[in-house]
Design an enzyme around this catalytic site. Structure first.
Site, PDB file in Angstrom:
ATOM      1  N   HIS A   5       1.343  -3.695  -2.855  1.00  0.00           N
ATOM      2  CA  HIS A   5       0.004  -3.925  -2.321  1.00  0.00           C
ATOM      3  C   HIS A   5      -0.377  -2.896  -1.257  1.00  0.00           C
ATOM      4  CE1 HIS A   5      -3.616  -6.138  -1.872  1.00  0.00           C
ATOM      5  NE2 HIS A   5      -3.365  -6.552  -0.648  1.00  0.00           N
ATOM      6  N   SER A  23      -7.835  -4.624   0.015  1.00  0.00           N
ATOM      7  CA  SER A  23      -7.425  -5.993  -0.258  1.00  0.00           C
ATOM      8  C   SER A  23      -8.640  -6.912  -0.133  1.00  0.00           C
ATOM      9  CB  SER A  23      -6.290  -6.393   0.678  1.00  0.00           C
ATOM     10  OG  SER A  23      -5.700  -7.599   0.291  1.00  0.00           O
TER      11      SER A  23
END
Length: 694
Positions: free
Chosen positions: A665, A549
């Protein structure tokens, strides 16, 4: 990234000059997915077609699905609820038990929702995203289910007594919604009401009050923000005797306005700094500061936690009490109210300690330590039921000792051990140490090292350096059986870098690497890498780096700005194209962290840490594995796709790419997918670092 997003990119956003890979931004397009399939096949052939990979995958899966894991619980009504995944239930079961049963080594559980069975019945790949229940009886709940792991969720009303979804109850289709109970017949809701109802950041722009039995179109307006805001939300504090309604306009990731909503719908703003966080608990208002705040001639420091009586504060009084003030080494990680006390979870040079604060009738606060964790550990104390009593759970974890969970009551001695997680590797051979290194600008940066006690400082040890460095997120010591089995037991050294941009030393540590100062985080990471080589722990050829991320952006910059420092890099669900990031998925919500590339004066410094734009042919880039997910509707898969494609087009052969279809994610929807991801990542690293760079 700490927030969610929608599933699509913004096709009207500006394109990067000479970008030949914009076609990969069509997330579900036939041609891009054919490219993904070809890349996945190549990566599997290189790293997943061996008996060693399958053995590693099975070992990791055994850890992730171990029946001996601690089942964390949440008290809802009179029972204790747990969400549990195992080999029979890869998507999980929401289940419950009593406290008496939970104290037992093998509690009896009652299944409430079987997500695997529900997915089969609905012909949908459901991933559990939690439930919020209506207090005080907690019979009705709003259950969130994600299709394939996206941040967008379907919301359905559920009856805990009947263990069934409520016919004609509150329901919302898949969207990135905000919903909260008001009472049995009303909820606050923010969702995709149609064109213009979501912000540029892809969150609800409008909050409404929705009455049971009426269509969503009949919901009445509570508050409307602007398109440039990050989000709007409304909630009701359901604490008996202290019921209050709040509306929050989140301006950007770090600034917001909170309003107290009157019975007639009027709004009274809480007069606190835009970048402060406020929380109401019974008669108290707590205010956590990001920047210094001067009130009535007194200046309260950044990182402080203040308290005031809520009604007095709203009436204009400014009698503030400092509950916590940071020092050079301490910060407030979080806090938790019990019925009569406030527990502070603190960090002191990234190690945990706790304090208990108790207000009296005069507004004075008593302070006492809470027995917590051994050195180099992370301890978190949280209230069990702040409306009921002063009981708390204490979770303790560190690098070498399996997690423990204890239950205590403030004022009644120390917490008693309830659960201990199993050991997944023999820790006796290892030691955890903390080191400090001086970064390029003179800042002292801490890092943790986990290695064998008999470590030879001859530069030969394969070493994995992990980092994040953003959004005020702290990386703290924790037990990780996968790291133990797949890295330490095979001869590796594991290092955790507490670089700026994180929250290890509070807001100042985060703000030191914001926007134009972003390179400070990367300089810190390089300083740790250099120190590992200087101390003889490893060599550059045997040093690997990993991050996801925002940590994936860190990895992209290690690849393009400092490639000479590393022998291999694993870059997971990353941000990489910082020219277009605000037009991809939820990128606009992070402008407060990175800046706005559509403003030329800000692009001038954003470009210095935009890996996609900083790729150059003919460089000695280390081997790299990009890992992402088609269903990632937060950062999105397209940035990793474009980076890998561009590197291959430049002639770099040691570039691998893998895109999982599900998982959002987190890049994995269940333990099986997670096991494959970690086996692939560690297999890649061992192949590249085990024998040095080649």
């Amino acid at each position: 990234m700490p927030t969610a997003a929608t599933t699509t990119t913004n096709p009207t956003g500006p394109a990067t000059v000479d970008d030949d890979w914009l076609w990969l931004e069509d997330i579900h397009g036939t041609k891009p997915l054919e490219w993904v399939d070809a890349q996945n096949a190549r990566t599997r052939a290189a790293f997943a077609a061996t008996p060693e990979f399958e053995a590693a995958r099975q070992a990791v899966l055994g850890i992730l699905e171990s029946d001996a894991r601690i089942p964390g619980v949440e008290k809802i009504g009179e029972r204790y609820y747990n969400f549990w995944k195992d080999k029979e239930h890869p998507r999980g079961v929401w289940r419950r038990t009593t406290l008496a049963e939970y104290r037992k080594a093998q509690p009896r559980w009652e299944t409430v929702i079987d997500v695997d069975a529900l997915g089969k019945a609905d012909n949908e790949s459901w991933v559990w995203h939690g439930a919020q229940c209506l207090r005080p009886d907690s019979r009705r709940c709003l259950v969130s289910l994600s299709p394939g792991g996206t941040d967008a969720v379907v919301i359905r009303e559920f009856d805990l007594h009947d263990k069934a979804f409520v016919k004609d109850g509150f329901q919302l289709p898949a969207a990135k919604s905000q919903i909260a109970w008001v009472d049995h017949d009303h909820v606050f809701v923010g969702t995709d009401f149609g064109p213009g109802s979501m912000t540029r950041s892809s969150y609800p722009r409008i909050a409404k009050l929705w009455q049971r039995g009426t269509p969503l179109t009949a919901a009445t307006l509570v508050y409307e923000g602007s398109d440039e805001d990050l989000a709007v939300s409304a909630v009701r504090d359901l604490t008996p005797g202290f019921e209050r309604e709040f509306v929050t306009r989140t301006i950007d990731f770090y600034t917001s306005q909170t309003f107290l909503r009157g019975k007639d719908g009027t709004l009274a703003r809480l007069d606190i700094p835009l970048d402060a966080n406020a929380d109401a608990h019974r008669e108290w208002l707590t205010i956590q500061l990001r920047d210094a705040w001067t009130v009535n001639g007194t200046t309260y420091p950044s990182g402080a936690l203040l308290a005031a009586r809520f009604d007095d504060f709203m009436a204009g009084k400014r009698e503030l009490v400092v509950l916590f003030a940071p020092t050079a080494t301490t910060s407030l990680a979080n806090y938790s109210w019990t019925r009569h006390h406030l527990i502070l979870n603190l960090l002191d040079n990234v190690a945990s300690r706790q304090e208990v604060l108790t207000p009296n009738a005069h507004g004075d606060w008593q302070r006492a330590p809470l027995a917590g964790a051994p050195p180099l550990s992370t301890a978190t104390a949280t209230a069990v039921d702040p409306d009921d009593d002063d009981s708390y759970f204490l979770h303790v974890t560190n690098f070498l000792e399996p997690d423990t969970l204890s239950l205590g009551t403030l004022g009644r001695g120390t917490a008693q051990l309830l659960k201990r997680a199993p050991a997944f590797f023999d820790a006796d051979a290892y030691q955890a140490q903390q080191f400090f290194v001086t970064s390029k600008d003179g800042t002292r940066v801490p890092y943790f090292q986990l290695a064998r006690k008999a470590l030879k400082l001859d530069g030969s040890n394969p070493t994995l350096l992990y980092g994040y460095g953003g959004f005020e997120v702290s990386l703290q010591p924790r037990y990780n059986g996968v790291v133990g089995q797949q890295w330490l037991d095979k001869g590796g050294v594991y290092v955790l870098a507490n670089i700026r941009g994180g929250g290890e030393y509070g807001p100042r540590w985060h703000q030191a690497a914001l926007k134009a100062n972003r390179l400070r985080a990367y300089e810190d990471f390089v300083a740790v890498a250099d120190d590992l080589v200087r101390r003889g722990v490893t060599s550059r050829a045997r040093l690997g780096a990993m991050g996801g991320s925002n940590g994936g952006l860190l990895m992209g910059n290690m690849l393009t700005l400092d490639p000479q420092h590393f022998g291999a890099i694993v870059c997971q669900v990353p941000l990489l194209d910082m020219k277009r990031y605000t037009h991809l998925s939820a990128g606009a919500s992070w402008i407060a962290e990175y800046g706005d590339p559509d403003k030329p004066e800000e692009w001038n410094w954003i470009r210095t840490f935009s890996p996609y734009q900083n790729l150059r042919p003919g460089q000695d880039y280390p081997p790299v594995l990009f890992y992402t997910a088609t269903s990632d509707d937060r950062v999105g898969p397209v940035q990793a796709r474009k980076m890998a494609a561009r590197m291959e087009d430049m002639g770099y052969a040691k570039v691998w790419f893998y895109e999982n279809r599900e998982g959002g994610h987190g890049a994995a929807a269940d333990a099986r997918q997670s096991a494959s991801m970690w086996a692939l990542s560690y297999g890649f690293l061992w192949q590249q670092l085990g024998g040095g760079r080649h």
